[in-house]
Design a protein around this motif. Structure first.
Motif, mmCIF file in Angstrom:
data_model
loop_
_atom_site.group_PDB
_atom_site.id
_atom_site.type_symbol
_atom_site.label_atom_id
_atom_site.label_comp_id
_atom_site.label_asym_id
_atom_site.label_seq_id
_atom_site.Cartn_x
_atom_site.Cartn_y
_atom_site.Cartn_z
ATOM 1 N N ARG A 125 0.838 -1.205 0.000
ATOM 2 C CA ARG A 125 0.000 0.000 0.000
ATOM 3 C C ARG A 125 0.877 1.262 0.000
ATOM 4 N NH1 ARG A 125 -3.089 -3.281 3.390
ATOM 5 N NH2 ARG A 125 -2.144 -2.383 5.270
ATOM 6 N N ASP A 126 1.942 1.239 0.790
ATOM 7 C CA ASP A 126 2.866 2.381 0.822
ATOM 8 C C ASP A 126 3.507 2.601 -0.551
ATOM 9 O OD1 ASP A 126 2.287 2.653 3.527
ATOM 10 O OD2 ASP A 126 4.160 1.695 4.194
ATOM 11 N N VAL A 127 3.932 1.510 -1.198
ATOM 12 C CA VAL A 127 4.558 1.607 -2.519
ATOM 13 C C VAL A 127 3.550 2.136 -3.536
ATOM 14 C CG1 VAL A 127 5.522 0.254 -4.425
ATOM 15 C CG2 VAL A 127 6.325 -0.139 -2.089
ATOM 16 N N GLU A 133 1.843 9.137 -6.259
ATOM 17 C CA GLU A 133 2.434 10.460 -6.073
ATOM 18 C C GLU A 133 3.446 10.767 -7.179
ATOM 19 O OE1 GLU A 133 4.236 12.936 -2.327
ATOM 20 O OE2 GLU A 133 4.804 10.831 -2.519
ATOM 21 N N LEU A 134 4.280 9.788 -7.498
ATOM 22 C CA LEU A 134 5.270 9.985 -8.559
ATOM 23 C C LEU A 134 4.605 10.139 -9.925
ATOM 24 C CD1 LEU A 134 8.082 7.521 -7.435
ATOM 25 C CD2 LEU A 134 8.204 10.025 -7.524
ATOM 26 N N ASN A 135 3.521 9.403 -10.157
ATOM 27 C CA ASN A 135 2.805 9.557 -11.425
ATOM 28 C C ASN A 135 2.238 10.971 -11.560
ATOM 29 O OD1 ASN A 135 3.212 7.129 -12.785
ATOM 30 N ND2 ASN A 135 1.598 6.107 -11.623
ATOM 31 N N GLY A 136 1.735 11.521 -10.467
ATOM 32 C CA GLY A 136 1.257 12.903 -10.488
ATOM 33 C C GLY A 136 2.389 13.869 -10.773
ATOM 34 N N THR A 137 3.531 13.639 -10.168
ATOM 35 C CA THR A 137 4.705 14.472 -10.412
ATOM 36 C C THR A 137 5.163 14.343 -11.854
ATOM 37 O OG1 THR A 137 5.374 14.206 -8.114
ATOM 38 C CG2 THR A 137 7.076 14.905 -9.653
#
Length: 150
Positions: A125-127, A133-137
């Protein structure tokens, strides 16, 4: 340690039940069964330092490292497989304390399957949250690159 089962390949470790890993471990440098490695060979194969290997052993993350008749550590393919798995756990950002807990649970056997699964599910879940978050970035970066490319 633990037993990781990947597809049809079972990676055995002392007194441990089956564990399922998504990717098979890398091929062993010595698949012929003569799987004895010095600490310097393991350093070269894994990229870990000798200090890290000794620390893993001291904190219980790496268990049951055999010794030669002169007391030198002798690692085997099973240890390389475990170190590969630990490396994957490190990449997830799993805290060392959780990795040690996982190793302890694995040594306790099948009765800890549920607790180990819960630990891995929490890490997953953390990954997944970090990936989102990285996809949004990445989307922001792509928009900016597209803006400057126009």
């Amino acid at each position: 340690m633990t037993v990781m089962q990947t597809s049809s390949l079972a990676i055995e470790a002392p007194q441990a039940p089956a564990d399922v890993c998504a990717a098979p471990p890398p091929p062993h440098p010595r698949p012929d069964g003569k799987d004895s490695y010095t600490i310097s060979e393991v350093v070269a194969l894994t990229g870990l330092t000798a200090h890290t290997l000794r620390w893993y052993e001291r904190i219980g993350l790496l268990d049951h490292v055999d010794r030669s008749h002169t007391g030198q550590r002798r690692y085997c393919n099973r240890d390389l497989d475990w170190l590969d798995f630990v490396g994957k756990l490190r990449l997830t950002g799993m805290p060392v304390a959780d990795m040690v807990r996982y190793a302890e649970l694995a040594r306790e056997g099948e009765r800890t399957f549920d607790e180990r699964r819960e630990l891995l599910e929490s890490t997953r879940r953390d990954v997944q949250a970090r990936i989102a978050e990285l996809n949004g970035t990445l989307a922001v970066l792509n928009r900016k690159i597209q803006f400057y490319s126009a």
